[in-house]
Design a protein around this motif. Structure first.
Motif, short mmCIF file in Angstrom:
data_model
loop_
_atom_site.label_atom_id
_atom_site.label_comp_id
_atom_site.label_asym_id
_atom_site.label_seq_id
_atom_site.Cartn_x
_atom_site.Cartn_y
_atom_site.Cartn_z
N CYS A 66 0.81 -1.22 0.00
CA CYS A 66 0.00 0.00 0.00
C CYS A 66 0.84 1.27 0.00
O CYS A 66 0.31 2.34 0.27
CB CYS A 66 -0.95 0.01 1.19
N GLU A 67 2.14 1.19 -0.30
CA GLU A 67 2.98 2.39 -0.27
C GLU A 67 3.63 2.61 -1.63
O GLU A 67 4.11 1.67 -2.26
CB GLU A 67 4.05 2.26 0.81
N GLN B 42 17.01 5.44 -9.94
CA GLN B 42 16.09 6.49 -9.53
C GLN B 42 15.06 6.06 -8.49
O GLN B 42 14.47 6.92 -7.82
CB GLN B 42 15.34 7.04 -10.77
N ALA B 43 14.81 4.77 -8.34
CA ALA B 43 13.71 4.31 -7.49
C ALA B 43 13.96 4.64 -6.02
O ALA B 43 15.09 4.54 -5.53
CB ALA B 43 13.52 2.81 -7.66
N ARG B 44 12.90 5.04 -5.33
CA ARG B 44 12.97 5.30 -3.89
C ARG B 44 11.55 5.33 -3.32
O ARG B 44 10.57 5.45 -4.06
CB ARG B 44 13.68 6.62 -3.61
N VAL B 45 11.46 5.25 -1.99
CA VAL B 45 10.18 5.37 -1.29
C VAL B 45 10.15 6.75 -0.66
O VAL B 45 10.84 6.99 0.34
CB VAL B 45 10.02 4.27 -0.22
N PRO B 46 9.37 7.70 -1.21
CA PRO B 46 9.37 9.06 -0.67
C PRO B 46 8.91 9.09 0.79
O PRO B 46 7.94 8.44 1.16
CB PRO B 46 8.36 9.79 -1.58
N GLY B 47 9.62 9.84 1.61
CA GLY B 47 9.23 10.04 2.99
C GLY B 47 9.53 8.89 3.92
O GLY B 47 9.19 8.95 5.11
N SER B 48 10.18 7.83 3.42
CA SER B 48 10.45 6.67 4.27
C SER B 48 11.75 6.87 5.05
O SER B 48 12.72 7.44 4.54
CB SER B 48 10.56 5.41 3.42
N THR B 49 11.76 6.41 6.30
CA THR B 49 12.97 6.50 7.12
C THR B 49 13.84 5.26 7.00
O THR B 49 15.00 5.28 7.40
CB THR B 49 12.58 6.71 8.61
N GLU B 50 13.28 4.15 6.47
CA GLU B 50 14.07 2.94 6.30
C GLU B 50 15.00 3.08 5.10
O GLU B 50 14.75 3.85 4.18
CB GLU B 50 13.16 1.71 6.10
N GLY B 51 16.07 2.30 5.12
CA GLY B 51 17.01 2.31 4.00
C GLY B 51 16.39 1.70 2.75
O GLY B 51 15.43 0.92 2.82
N HIS C 41 13.89 -1.37 2.52
CA HIS C 41 13.01 -1.54 1.37
C HIS C 41 13.90 -1.96 0.19
O HIS C 41 14.84 -1.26 -0.15
CB HIS C 41 12.29 -0.24 1.02
N VAL C 42 13.58 -3.10 -0.41
CA VAL C 42 14.45 -3.64 -1.45
C VAL C 42 13.66 -3.77 -2.76
O VAL C 42 12.56 -4.33 -2.78
CB VAL C 42 15.01 -5.02 -1.05
N LEU C 43 14.23 -3.25 -3.83
CA LEU C 43 13.69 -3.42 -5.17
C LEU C 43 14.56 -4.43 -5.90
O LEU C 43 15.76 -4.22 -6.06
CB LEU C 43 13.68 -2.09 -5.93
N VAL C 44 13.96 -5.54 -6.32
CA VAL C 44 14.68 -6.59 -7.04
C VAL C 44 14.33 -6.48 -8.52
O VAL C 44 13.16 -6.56 -8.90
CB VAL C 44 14.31 -7.99 -6.51
N ILE C 45 15.34 -6.31 -9.37
CA ILE C 45 15.16 -6.27 -10.82
C ILE C 45 15.82 -7.50 -11.40
O ILE C 45 17.02 -7.72 -11.22
CB ILE C 45 15.75 -4.99 -11.42
N LEU C 46 15.03 -8.32 -12.11
CA LEU C 46 15.53 -9.56 -12.70
C LEU C 46 15.45 -9.46 -14.21
O LEU C 46 14.36 -9.30 -14.78
CB LEU C 46 14.68 -10.76 -12.23
N THR C 47 16.58 -9.53 -14.90
CA THR C 47 16.58 -9.45 -16.34
C THR C 47 17.61 -10.45 -16.90
O THR C 47 18.72 -10.53 -16.39
CB THR C 47 16.91 -8.02 -16.81
#
Length: 460
Positions: free
Chosen positions: A126-127, A168-177, A243-249
């Protein structure tokens, strides 16, 4: 612990070895294959039946005979050593560092064959995750914990887009890494060099972990790479609260390796030669993304796959679409027009978009803007198709306004620079500028209070 060495190789076919009279071996266990000349190759158990074991040799069986080889099983599966120092490093398909830096001193070693997240333990995504790309943020919004694949085709700029999202990806306003785990499978040396140099040039490497498997590397490694990436992501997300973004290509290269291994095992093929368990295998990977109740961290996944002959009904994109929560599709027509990124918004979809937008997350007018952009762009495209058949003279002045809107939409909203990082407010403001090309009374999907606040007629 002392491990037995076996001399009981019964048969060798392709990259596989059949070994008899084996005791105490488990599925997925690693092995060392030692030749008489001292050469050591790696292997992995694929199948066990009674006292016989089917072993796949990573480097192939060329030069191996039944009488010149010893096999030692190592009592463990494929593992990767993890610690906070893993961020900022580049690894090959075997989990070894390839950036010239020191080896990782692991806090722990984790088996890469993890499990999908228990549905009961899942927390609802939901974020909002901001990628800085308008056609994603504004219309196919990525939500923390979501699986949103990118469907591409040969020759389309999915590699450039993947690198742009990663930096460029990020979670705006988040305090977590925030961290990016990037796994490339079956790519060329030039592509690998592009990814590594781009991450280093933009300093995105400082918050990233890269796994690189080249096309010349063993197929069995290609099957391990996404699992290494996801195991690393689970460690960062659920133990280090990131917060982790996984990109698989490219997932298609992974599936080709799966088909190759399946053929070597002489399994009964399914659609287009892929094994019948392709859906299960993909689901076991994709479902390792998400949020877990009681945990601050999360794993969001963007699998990238190339559709052979741009065919959406090909088994890989077809099955992926059933498992994931939407898809983004790259358009060859937009690419030929010189538009980057060439994301075709009409067939694209983020099923969790509505959960990650609105007041307190993006902006209160986001949902209305998104709905109106879709409707107006679709109407403009329909009018264009009608003009091809009947001629432009058959279009009404209002139809021509929507055609003009669709042209500006491609050039102003979808088109953006490869280094251009747009905030969500920038993206929504571009939408309002485009609405200025249309009569106010035609914006029927936007509430009146938002029209009064944001709408400004635009001079042509």
């Amino acid at each position: 612990m002392v491990f037995k060495e076996y001399l009981t190789v019964k048969d060798i076919f392709g990259p596989l070895m059949l070994i008899e009279h084996v005791e105490g071996v488990t599925y997925g266990e690693l092995a060392e294959v030692r030749l008489d000349d001292g050469q050591v190759r790696r292997g992995r158990v694929l199948e066990i039946a009674d006292s016989c074991v089917l072993l796949q040799v990573f480097e192939g069986t060329l030069g191996i005979g039944r009488d010149n080889v010893r096999v030692k099983f190592l009592g463990r599966g494929l593992e990767i050593g993890v610690s906070p120092d893993i961020v900022g490093r580049v690894f090959n398909g075997a989990g070894q560092t390839m950036d010239g830096g020191p080896n990782i001193i692991p806090d722990k070693r984790l088996n890469i064959n993890g499990h999908p997240i228990n549905p009961y333990a899942r927390d609802y995504p939901c974020e909002f995750i901001q990628t800085g790309i308008s056609s994603i943020d504004g219309l196919n919004t990525l939500v923390r914990g979501q699986k949103l694949p990118l469907f591409s085709g040969a020759g389309l700029p999915h590699a450039r887009l993947a690198a742009q999202i990663a930096r460029q990806a990020r979670v705006p306003g988040s305090t977590e890494g925030f961290a990016v785990v990037f796994a490339a499978m079956g790519i060329t040396f030039e592509e690998a060099n592009y990814f590594i140099s781009d991450f280093e040039r933009t300093r995105a490497i400082e918050r990233s972990v890269l796994f690189i498997n080249l096309a010349e590397d063993p197929p069995i490694e290609r099957l391990a790479v996404p699992r290494m990436a996801l195991t690393t992501a689970e460690y960062l997300a659920f133990e280090l609260d990131m917060h982790v973004l996984v990109i698989l290509t490219d997932i298609t290269n992974y599936c080709e390796a799966l088909r190759e291994v399946s053929a070597a095992r002489k399994e009964v093929p399914g659609r287009r030669g892929y094994p019948g368990y392709l859906y299960t295998d993909l689901a076991a990977m994709y479902e390792r993304a998400g949020r877990v109740k009681g945990k601050k961290g999360s794993i969001t996944q963007i699998p990238i796959l190339t559709m052979p002959e741009d065919d959406k009904t090909h088994p890989v994109p077809d099955l992926t679409g059933y498992i994931t929560e939407g898809q983004m599709i790259l358009s060859r027509d937009l690419h030929l027009q010189g538009i980057y990124p060439p994301i075709d918004i009409l067939p694209s979809l983020s099923r969790l978009k509505d959960k990650g937008i609105g007041e307190g997350k993006t902006r209160e007018d986001h949902a209305d803007i998104s709905n109106q952009l879709y409707a107006s762009y679709a109407r403009g495209k329909t009018a264009k198709e009608l003009a091809v058949i009947l001629g432009e003279g058959a279009l009404s002045p209002l139809d021509l306004s929507f055609v003009d809107f669709s042209d500006h939409f491609d050039k102003e909203f979808i088109q953006q620079g490869e280094e251009e990082d747009r905030s969500i407010n920038d993206t929504l403001d571009i939408g309002w500028r485009l609405f200025g090309l249309l009569p106010k009374k035609e914006l029927k999907r936007i509430r009146h209070e938002y029209l009064d606040k944001y709408y400004r007629e635009r001079k042509r």
